[in-house]
Enzyme design. Structure first.
Site, PDB file in Angstrom:
ATOM      1  N   SER A 123       0.820  -1.210   0.000  1.00 25.07           N
ATOM      2  CA  SER A 123       0.000   0.000   0.000  1.00 25.07           C
ATOM      3  C   SER A 123       0.852   1.257   0.000  1.00 25.07           C
ATOM      4  CB  SER A 123      -0.915   0.014   1.230  1.00 25.07           C
ATOM      5  OG  SER A 123      -0.137   0.005   2.416  1.00 25.07           O
ATOM      6  N   HIS A 144      -3.135  -3.805  -5.483  1.00 26.49           N
ATOM      7  CA  HIS A 144      -3.420  -3.353  -4.122  1.00 26.49           C
ATOM      8  C   HIS A 144      -4.893  -3.492  -3.797  1.00 26.49           C
ATOM      9  CE1 HIS A 144      -3.812   0.126  -1.068  1.00 26.49           C
ATOM     10  NE2 HIS A 144      -3.556  -1.002  -0.438  1.00 26.49           N
ATOM     11  N   GLU A 156      -6.307  -1.265  -6.788  1.00 21.89           N
ATOM     12  CA  GLU A 156      -5.408  -0.375  -7.529  1.00 21.89           C
ATOM     13  C   GLU A 156      -4.392  -1.234  -8.267  1.00 21.89           C
ATOM     14  OE1 GLU A 156      -5.136   3.733  -4.958  1.00 21.89           O
ATOM     15  OE2 GLU A 156      -4.103   1.982  -4.148  1.00 21.89           O
ATOM     16  N   ASN A 194      -4.522   6.405  -0.938  1.00 23.31           N
ATOM     17  CA  ASN A 194      -3.818   6.844   0.264  1.00 23.31           C
ATOM     18  C   ASN A 194      -3.216   8.230   0.093  1.00 23.31           C
ATOM     19  OD1 ASN A 194      -4.271   4.817   2.174  1.00 23.31           O
ATOM     20  ND2 ASN A 194      -2.748   3.489   1.227  1.00 23.31           N
TER      21      ASN A 194
END
Length: 483
Positions: A123, A144, A156, A194
Site C-alpha cells: 500500500s 493493491h 489499484e 492513500n
C-alpha cells in the site's frame, strides 16, 4: 479481455487477514489457490479463517453450503516456496518492508515459470523499487486490495517504471473478473487512494488544532452535512491512529517533506500515549463510553423545504435583513467589510437529501437576536445547527476543497485518469462523490478561491493551489469571455 483463465493457479504469500482475504477472493472466482506463509502453521490457520468467514455467510443465508465446500476445496495451504512453482499469478501480502519483499520476489522468480506474474499488495512501497531486484522487472506489478479484501470493491493496479503494459492489462482484467473495480495508476507515494485521502485526516486535525470546532462537531458536519460515511476522527480511530499516522509519515517522507502531507503533532501525541482508537479502547473518542450518535450519517429527505433547497444549491438568501451565503473561503468578517453589511456563512452542503446538520458562522455585525432567529428558522426546517469559528472555508468546504486540489495535483502528474481517481475514492474509501466530480458540482472557481483564501490566511505552502486546478479554472474563465 486478457483476464487469467480460472485454470490458472494463483499463489498467495502471507496468510494474515489481507493475504487470506485475497485467497478467498481468488478461490470464489474459481481459481485453485496456493496459500503460503513462512511461519509454521500460519497457512492452515489462514485457511481456517476463510472457512469461518464462509460459514458465517452460510448461516446468514448468503452462501450455499455446497458452494462453500467448493471454495474451500480450491484453497491449499503450502509450507514451502517450492510448492508455488506452478502458479501463473503470485500475489505477496507480507510485511511492509522493502528488503523483505525484494528477497521474497527473488526467491519466487527463481522458482516460477517465465510467464508467471509477480504482484505485490503493497500500500505504500514503490513498485519500481520492489521490481529492481528482479532479473525481469517487467512482470512485477502492484495489485493493491483494500481491507477486508472479500468486501471492498477496489483494486489499484499499479505500474512500476518497467512493468509491461500487457501485464497491467491482464491484472486489471483479472481483478474485474474477480468482481472488483480496477483502477490503473503509476507507482507514486500512496498511489491514488492513500495519497488523495490525506486531506480528509490532515485538515480535520488542523481544524481541531486551530480551534474552529471540536471533534464531535467536525465529525457530525462531515457526515450529516457532507455526506461522508464516517467522520475523520471516528475513521482514524477505526483504522488505528498508529496505522494512520504511519501512512501519513510515509507519504510525507516519500514526497521529500512536502507540506501538503505534513503529519500532526496532535495525532503523534495520541500514538505516543497508546490511544490508538477502537483497538486500544481510547483514541480521539473514549470507547468505554456509549458511542455518540454524532458520528452516524442520517437519512431523510428535506428537499421540500425551501430554505434548505436554496442553501443546498448554494444560492444566497436574506433572512431578517441578513445575507445567508455559502462560504467561498473568505471569512465572515472579511465579507462584512467587503459588502458593508453583516452576513452569516453556511458550510458546504452536498445535497439536501439526508441533510441533518448545517455549520454556520456569523460576522461581527450580526446581533445575537438576529442570529437566534436565523438558527431557530433552520431548526424549524429539521436541522441541527453547529456554530463554528470564523476561519477560511469552515469545515466541509475546506476539507472537500483540499481533496479536490489533491485530486487535480495527481491528475496533473499523470498518476491516474480523472475517471480512475473518482472511482478509486468512491470505492476505496466510500466517498459519496469522487473529488473531481465534486469539484465540478461545487464549481472549480469556488474551490480555487477557497484554497487561495487558506493560503492567503496561513502563508503555508500546504495550501498552494494545484497548477492542474488553476489551469482548468483559467480555461473555463477564458471560454466564458464574450467572443
Amino acid at each position: 479481455m486478457t483476464a487469467l483463465s480460472t485454470d490458472a493457479i494463483v499463489a498467495i504469500a502471507g496468510a494474515g487477514a489481507m493475504g487470506s482475504g485475497i485467497a478467498q477472493v481468488a478461490a470464489e472466482a474459481g481459481h485453485h489457490v496456493l496459500l503460503f506463509d513462512a511461519f509454521e502453521g500460519a497457512a492452515q490457520r489462514g485457511r481456517d479463517g476463510i472457512a469461518a468467514s464462509l460459514a458465517s455467510q452460510v448461516s446468514k443465508g448468503r452462501l450455499e453450503r455446497a458452494e462453500r465446500d467448493r471454495i474451500l476445496d480450491r484453497i491449499q495451504p503450502v509450507n514451502h516456496l517450492d510448492g508455488l512453482a506452478d502458479a501463473r499469478l503470485f500475489v505477496e501480502a507480507i510485511t511492509e518492508d522493502l528488503e523483505i519483499k525484494r528477497t521474497l520476489f527473488r526467491e519466487v522468480e527463481r522458482r516460477a515459470g517465465p510467464e508467471a506474474i509477480l504482484a505485490t499488495n503493497t500500500s505504500s512501497l514503490s513498485i519500481t523499487a520492489i521490481a529492481a531486484g528482479l532479473n525481469d522487472p517487467r512482470r512485477c506489478v502492484g495489485m493493491h486490495f483494500f481491507n477486508p479484501a472479500p468486501l471492498m470493491k477496489l483494486v489499484e493496479v499499479v505500474a512500476g517504471t518497467a512493468t509491461s503494459a500487457a501485464i497491467i492489462d491482464t491484472i486489471a482484467d483479472t481483478a474485474e473478473a474477480w468482481g472488483k473495480k480496477a483502477v490503473r495508476c503509476r507507482s507514486t507515494p500512496g498511489f491514488i487512494v492513500n495519497r488523495i485521502a490525506r486531506p480528509y485526516y490532515g485538515e480535520a486535525l488542523r481544524i481541531l488544532e486551530e480551534g474552529v470546532a471540536d471533534i464531535a462537531t467536525i465529525d457530525s458536519l462531515m457526515t450529516q452535512s457532507g455526506g461522508f460515511r464516517m467522520g475523520p476522527f471516528a475513521l482514524m480511530d477505526l483504522i488505528g491512529n498508529d496505522v494512520n499516522f504511519a501512512v501519513t509519515c510515509s507519504i510525507f517522507e516519500a514526497n521529500f517533506s512536502d507540506p501538503r502531507y505534513r503529519p500532526s503533532l496532535m495525532q503523534k501525541d495520541l500514538v505516543d500515549a497508546g490511544w490508538l482508537g477502537r483497538k486500544s479502547g481510547r483514541g480521539f473518542y473514549d470507547y468505554s463510553e456509549k458511542p455518540s450518535a454524532a458520528n452516524d450519517a442520517s437519512s431523510g429527505s428535506l428537499s421540500n423545504r425551501p430554505t434548505l433547497a436554496a442553501l443546498g444549491a448554494g444560492r444566497a438568501l436574506r433572512i431578517d435583513g441578513i445575507s445567508i451565503l455559502q462560504t467561498d473561503g473568505r471569512s465572515a468578517a472579511e465579507l462584512e467589510l467587503t459588502m458593508g453589511l453583516p452576513v452569516v456563512l453556511h458550510d458546504l452542503i452536498l445535497n439536501t437529501d439526508g441533510l441533518k446538520r448545517i455549520g454556520i458562522v456569523a460576522s461581527p455585525g450580526v446581533s445575537d437576536e438576529a442570529l437566534c432567529r436565523i438558527v431557530n428558522g433552520l431548526q424549524a426546517e429539521g436541522l441541527e445547527v453547529s456554530q463554528v469559528a470564523d476561519h477560511p472555508g469552515m469545515i466541509v468546504m475546506r476539507t472537500v476543497a483540499m481533496l479536490v486540489n489533491e485530486a487535480f495535483e495527481a491528475l496533473l502528474h499523470k498518476v491516474a485518469s480523472a475517471q480512475a481517481i473518482d472511482l478509486a475514492m468512491r470505492f476505496g474509501v466510500n466517498y459519496p462523490v469522487g473529488p473531481i466530480e465534486w469539484g465540478e458540482r461545487i464549481g472549480l472557481p469556488i474551490v480555487l478561491s477557497v484554497i487561495e483564501a487558506l493560503f492567503d490566511a496561513t502563508r503555508d505552502s500546504r495550501y498552494r493551489p494545484s497548477l492542474g486546478l488553476r489551469n482548468v479554472v483559467t480555461r473555463q474563465r477564458a471560454l466564458a469571455l464574450p467572443a
